[in-house]
Design a protein around this motif. Sequence first.
Motif, PDB file in Angstrom:
ATOM      1  N   VAL A  15       0.840  -1.199   0.000  1.00  0.00           N
ATOM      2  CA  VAL A  15       0.000   0.000   0.000  1.00  0.00           C
ATOM      3  C   VAL A  15       0.873   1.246   0.000  1.00  0.00           C
ATOM      4  O   VAL A  15       1.804   1.365   0.797  1.00  0.00           O
ATOM      5  CB  VAL A  15      -0.918   0.022   1.236  1.00  0.00           C
ATOM      6  N   VAL A  16       0.559   2.161  -0.901  1.00  0.00           N
ATOM      7  CA  VAL A  16       1.138   3.509  -0.890  1.00  0.00           C
ATOM      8  C   VAL A  16       0.047   4.445  -0.378  1.00  0.00           C
ATOM      9  O   VAL A  16      -1.048   4.503  -0.939  1.00  0.00           O
ATOM     10  CB  VAL A  16       1.602   3.940  -2.290  1.00  0.00           C
ATOM     11  N   LEU A  76       5.178   9.001   6.320  1.00  0.00           N
ATOM     12  CA  LEU A  76       4.776   8.066   5.278  1.00  0.00           C
ATOM     13  C   LEU A  76       5.716   8.191   4.083  1.00  0.00           C
ATOM     14  O   LEU A  76       6.422   9.174   3.923  1.00  0.00           O
ATOM     15  CB  LEU A  76       3.345   8.355   4.842  1.00  0.00           C
ATOM     16  N   GLY A  77       5.671   7.208   3.225  1.00  0.00           N
ATOM     17  CA  GLY A  77       6.509   7.218   2.029  1.00  0.00           C
ATOM     18  C   GLY A  77       6.852   5.800   1.646  1.00  0.00           C
ATOM     19  O   GLY A  77       7.068   4.942   2.503  1.00  0.00           O
ATOM     20  N   GLY A  78       6.897   5.524   0.366  1.00  0.00           N
ATOM     21  CA  GLY A  78       7.195   4.177  -0.092  1.00  0.00           C
ATOM     22  C   GLY A  78       5.989   3.263   0.055  1.00  0.00           C
ATOM     23  O   GLY A  78       4.863   3.699   0.304  1.00  0.00           O
ATOM     24  N   GLN A  79       6.248   1.973  -0.093  1.00  0.00           N
ATOM     25  CA  GLN A  79       5.190   0.974  -0.047  1.00  0.00           C
ATOM     26  C   GLN A  79       5.128   0.361   1.350  1.00  0.00           C
ATOM     27  O   GLN A  79       6.125  -0.104   1.883  1.00  0.00           O
ATOM     28  CB  GLN A  79       5.448  -0.108  -1.094  1.00  0.00           C
ATOM     29  N   LEU A  80       3.943   0.356   1.916  1.00  0.00           N
ATOM     30  CA  LEU A  80       3.719  -0.227   3.235  1.00  0.00           C
ATOM     31  C   LEU A  80       3.245  -1.663   3.075  1.00  0.00           C
ATOM     32  O   LEU A  80       2.386  -1.943   2.245  1.00  0.00           O
ATOM     33  CB  LEU A  80       2.683   0.573   4.019  1.00  0.00           C
ATOM     34  N   THR A  81       3.803  -2.569   3.853  1.00  0.00           N
ATOM     35  CA  THR A  81       3.424  -3.976   3.775  1.00  0.00           C
ATOM     36  C   THR A  81       2.982  -4.476   5.137  1.00  0.00           C
ATOM     37  O   THR A  81       3.218  -3.842   6.168  1.00  0.00           O
ATOM     38  CB  THR A  81       4.600  -4.846   3.280  1.00  0.00           C
ATOM     39  N   ARG A  82       2.343  -5.618   5.132  1.00  0.00           N
ATOM     40  CA  ARG A  82       1.812  -6.197   6.362  1.00  0.00           C
ATOM     41  C   ARG A  82       2.919  -6.674   7.300  1.00  0.00           C
ATOM     42  O   ARG A  82       3.897  -7.265   6.854  1.00  0.00           O
ATOM     43  CB  ARG A  82       0.914  -7.387   6.029  1.00  0.00           C
TER      44      ARG A  82
END
Length: 329
Positions: free
Chosen positions: A200-201, A218-224
């Motif tokens: 998620v971005v 925030l920034g970049g791709q967030l993962t579980r």
Amino acid sequence: MNSQDPLRQSRLGLRGILLVSGGVLVASSVFLLPNLDVFEGSAARTDLARPIEASGPGTVSGTPSEEALKSQGAAAGPAATSRPLVPVYWLGDVNGSDRLFREFLPSPAASSGDPISEAVRIMTEGEPLDPDYTSPWDPASSISSSVSTRNVITLDISSDALSQRLDEEDARLALQQLVFTATAAASDGGLITGGEASSVVVLVDGTADYRAFGSVDLGGQLTRDTGVLAPVWIIDPQQGVELGRESFTVHGLGPAGDDSVVWRIDRRTEGSAGGTDLFLDGVVEIVPADGAPGAYSFAVGLPPGSYDITVSAGTGEGVAEDSKSVVVR
């Protein structure tokens, strides 16, 4: 946030997602092989369809229609409805620390056709079925989403949803709540394709690099990060359902590495304010899934009445549990 932060790590490969996903098959046996849908958003589908409409201890009103039974499955929301159900994650206390739990709730009456935005909207402005669950998010005035061919979800949410001031640990957990809700809704809605894990971005008011809750950039791709999930869940039945039959099956997840969970069912005493008496209890095996939490399942037959179902297991920090209140007609 450093490069090891699970909210900004590189996307997992398909094998990584398979190893952290576990689920249950609906059956009457207490020993079930897991499938790979429980964290991605699939609900158990039995005919436990109507929420409680209690008029007093041990009494209920209303009956589920056949249409409602077929359309809602196990994941009844706060009212009988044929609207699509979406997965939403909430915070719940486990031994003094918040962890993530999941419920399925009906999508908004005015559907946008975007299951990701609808699930996130419920997360920010809705109420969990289980009164033990909470959310640090405020209502969002706008939410939109898109999904790339590589399963990257871009979620644009208004800043009013993040207006609370949280310390860094709580802010990270709130963002994980968002990531789990968005990715589960995308999977449940068929928006995620095979071969790539989802990430998620997050944009806030259309802008990247926002400081969320005043403490996390925030920034970049967030993962579980599966480490924030509660170690014990009751997946089915959900809180507040009214069961139209005396025999049903309880499904859920137990801690990774454990062999069993302990369960008990307390019956609410007629005419008392919150009083309960032990009705049934037992121990049931759980099924490990390559180090991920394993599935458990047990069938019970109950006479009409109001009940509290509790499942618990020992952890390194104490006893973790989840509980649901149901009515058997």
